[in-house]
Design an enzyme around this catalytic site. Structure first.
Site, PDB file in Angstrom:
ATOM      1  N   HIS A  22       0.841  -1.198   0.000  1.00  0.00           N
ATOM      2  CA  HIS A  22       0.000   0.000   0.000  1.00  0.00           C
ATOM      3  C   HIS A  22       0.879   1.251   0.000  1.00  0.00           C
ATOM      4  O   HIS A  22       1.800   1.368   0.796  1.00  0.00           O
ATOM      5  CB  HIS A  22      -0.920   0.000   1.226  1.00  0.00           C
ATOM      6  CG  HIS A  22      -1.708   1.245   1.365  1.00  0.00           C
ATOM      7  ND1 HIS A  22      -1.582   2.078   2.449  1.00  0.00           N
ATOM      8  CD2 HIS A  22      -2.612   1.823   0.548  1.00  0.00           C
ATOM      9  CE1 HIS A  22      -2.403   3.106   2.294  1.00  0.00           C
ATOM     10  NE2 HIS A  22      -3.028   2.972   1.143  1.00  0.00           N
ATOM     11  N   ASP A  30       6.992   6.006 -21.627  1.00  0.00           N
ATOM     12  CA  ASP A  30       7.166   5.826 -23.068  1.00  0.00           C
ATOM     13  C   ASP A  30       8.572   5.331 -23.407  1.00  0.00           C
ATOM     14  O   ASP A  30       9.438   5.219 -22.533  1.00  0.00           O
ATOM     15  CB  ASP A  30       6.823   7.129 -23.803  1.00  0.00           C
ATOM     16  CG  ASP A  30       7.725   8.302 -23.456  1.00  0.00           C
ATOM     17  OD1 ASP A  30       8.960   8.121 -23.319  1.00  0.00           O
ATOM     18  OD2 ASP A  30       7.203   9.426 -23.332  1.00  0.00           O
ATOM     19  N   TYR A 130       5.964  12.405 -23.899  1.00  0.00           N
ATOM     20  CA  TYR A 130       5.272  12.777 -22.652  1.00  0.00           C
ATOM     21  C   TYR A 130       4.180  11.780 -22.281  1.00  0.00           C
ATOM     22  O   TYR A 130       3.216  12.120 -21.606  1.00  0.00           O
ATOM     23  CB  TYR A 130       4.699  14.200 -22.739  1.00  0.00           C
ATOM     24  CG  TYR A 130       5.709  15.214 -23.194  1.00  0.00           C
ATOM     25  CD1 TYR A 130       6.761  15.601 -22.366  1.00  0.00           C
ATOM     26  CD2 TYR A 130       5.643  15.767 -24.465  1.00  0.00           C
ATOM     27  CE1 TYR A 130       7.713  16.522 -22.784  1.00  0.00           C
ATOM     28  CE2 TYR A 130       6.580  16.687 -24.900  1.00  0.00           C
ATOM     29  CZ  TYR A 130       7.614  17.061 -24.058  1.00  0.00           C
ATOM     30  OH  TYR A 130       8.545  17.971 -24.478  1.00  0.00           O
ATOM     31  N   ASN A 132       3.686   9.342 -20.054  1.00  0.00           N
ATOM     32  CA  ASN A 132       4.200   8.773 -18.816  1.00  0.00           C
ATOM     33  C   ASN A 132       3.171   8.961 -17.706  1.00  0.00           C
ATOM     34  O   ASN A 132       2.567  10.032 -17.593  1.00  0.00           O
ATOM     35  CB  ASN A 132       5.501   9.474 -18.414  1.00  0.00           C
ATOM     36  CG  ASN A 132       6.501   9.531 -19.543  1.00  0.00           C
ATOM     37  OD1 ASN A 132       6.905   8.517 -20.078  1.00  0.00           O
ATOM     38  ND2 ASN A 132       6.883  10.741 -19.923  1.00  0.00           N
TER      39      ASN A 132
END
Length: 158
Positions: A22, A30, A130, A132
């Protein structure tokens, strides 16, 4: 192969997702991301795009509901609110699995810093820039007493 599991969930990836606790985070990035440099644990899924991998991971990973923000995406340079098509697809995918959670944009070094402390990083072959995202693992709550499924097996009875 296993029943009911997306085949993108490789043995190494399943082991990693199961081992996370947890609050642990996992980044899915990418093909251009500096994965080797930033990963504590690197899982390669070359040849696969980010959205199918994100969908597969979200099919088994509970998202943390103990915190206000548990899903983060990278931004286009310093443009916090700009959404490329891949960001819209990530948000849509997350909304299908976690309809009450927002995907929070993190700019450049804030995103990189968070990835460097993540439990693991999945490097995809996604060609779009970008693309990600970071997911924070939650918990699976115990069932209410008396609500056991008919086929449930007690793992402590031999």
């Amino acid at each position: 192969m296993l029943k009911g599991l997306d085949p993108l969930l490789s043995p190494e990836l399943l082991l990693t997702l199961r081992a996370m606790g947890h609050g642990d985070e996992i980044a899915i990035v990418d093909g251009n991301y500096p994965g080797v440099e930033h990963a504590r644990r690197l899982i390669r899924l070359d040849g696969h795009h980010l959205i199918p991998v994100l969908n597969a991971v979200l099919s088994v990973l509970p998202i943390d509901d103990f915190v206000a923000e548990a899903i983060f995406r990278s931004t286009v340079k310093a443009e916090r609110d700009k959404l490329d098509p891949v960001h819209e697809e990530m948000i849509d995918c997350c909304a299908r699995h976690e309809p009450h959670r927002q995907v929070v944009p993190l700019i450049g070094q804030d995103f990189y810093g968070r990835v460097k402390t993540a439990h693991a990083l999945i490097q995809t072959g996604e060609p779009r820039l970008y693309a990600n995202i970071i997911l924070r693992k939650g918990v699976i709550y115990p069932k209410e007493p008396g609500t056991h499924a008919a086929a449930e097996v007690d793992p402590f009875v031999y």
